[in-house]
Design a protein around this motif. Structure first.
Motif: not given
Length: 259
Positions: A104-109, A148-164, A168-171
């Protein structure tokens, strides 16, 4: 509405296969545009070209006023902070060896000069930023220390959304973001994406073969077939008699599946 992205007469071939053929469209700031079509229609190629992972053979892609094909690598990197992506498979998009907080923090770093409005008061604290981001997507803070292996598919996609959303991208390009999830989880993710866009004003390019999902999330829809953009229209006009025959075929198929 300001124009955020312009795709002008863009073509791309791979080994003599024409993946994209003279495609033209634009996306305005804060707009949600759906890109729909069958597998192999060229949707993901369009995403790769916008992300500058591939370069168009012909035509031009202009992001925030900058033609991508004219930019040097350093300029491209600087522009990439304005465009983020959520992929179809959340498991493969997360490093299995890293705890969730590091993903999650990678883009901000990577872009320490970026301070999103919703993180301005806590930009000094990586932990507080991670906790706010994970809370925004409806997950517990305990998830941050999981793998990641400890999370469900939906939880992992929520993590990906948080990272995305972290920069606060324009697109935000959503490339089949619900395709690998259970139907009940798909609805939750679609609702989350819609709520976050309304809150943060990010523009979406929502790519899917699933017309009902595209219809739900989008203001405007683009229809691709065999590399060509054959139709584009406001969501309210989807059932118009003026629609392209292929669009009417997709609508008919989607309605028969629902009933």
């Amino acid at each position: 509405m300001n124009t955020l992205l312009e795709v002008r007469n863009v073509s791309k071939a791979y080994k003599q296969v024409q993946a994209v053929n003279k495609v033209t469209f634009s996306i305005g700031s804060g707009e949600s545009v759906g890109l729909v079509g069958e597998s192999g229609s060229g949707k993901s190629t369009i995403a790769r070209l916008i992300l500058a992972l591939d370069q168009a053979d012909d035509g031009e892609i202009v992001l925030l006023g900058h033609p991508l094909n004219e930019l040097k690598e350093k300029q491209l990197r600087n522009l990439r902070k304005h465009v983020q992506v959520i992929f179809q498979d959340p498991h493969s998009s997360l490093n299995p060896k890293l705890p969730i907080w590091k993903s999650i923090i990678e883009p901000l770093e990577n872009f320490p000069e970026v301070t999103p409005e919703f993180l301005k008061d806590i930009r000094h604290s990586s932990r507080l930023m991670m906790e706010r981001l994970i809370d925004m997507v409806g997950l517990s803070k305990r998830v941050l220390d999981c793998y990641p292996h400890e999370l469900s598919g939906g939880q992992k996609q929520r993590v990906a959304i948080a990272r995305g959303f972290s920069l606060q991208p324009s697109l935000l390009i959503c490339d089949e973001p619900t395709a690998s999830l259970d139907v009940s989880v798909q609805a939750q993710i679609l609702n989350l994406l819609k709520e976050m866009q309304q809150t943060l004003g990010v523009a979406y390019l929502f790519i899917s073969h699933d017309l009902p999902s595209v219809h739900y999330i989008s203001n405007r829809i683009l229809v691709m077939k065999q590399g060509c953009l054959v139709d584009q229209f406001d969501v309210k006009d989807m059932f118009s008699v003026e629609r392209h025959p292929y669009t009417r075929q997709l609508v008919s198929s989607a309605m028969s599946l629902e009933y």
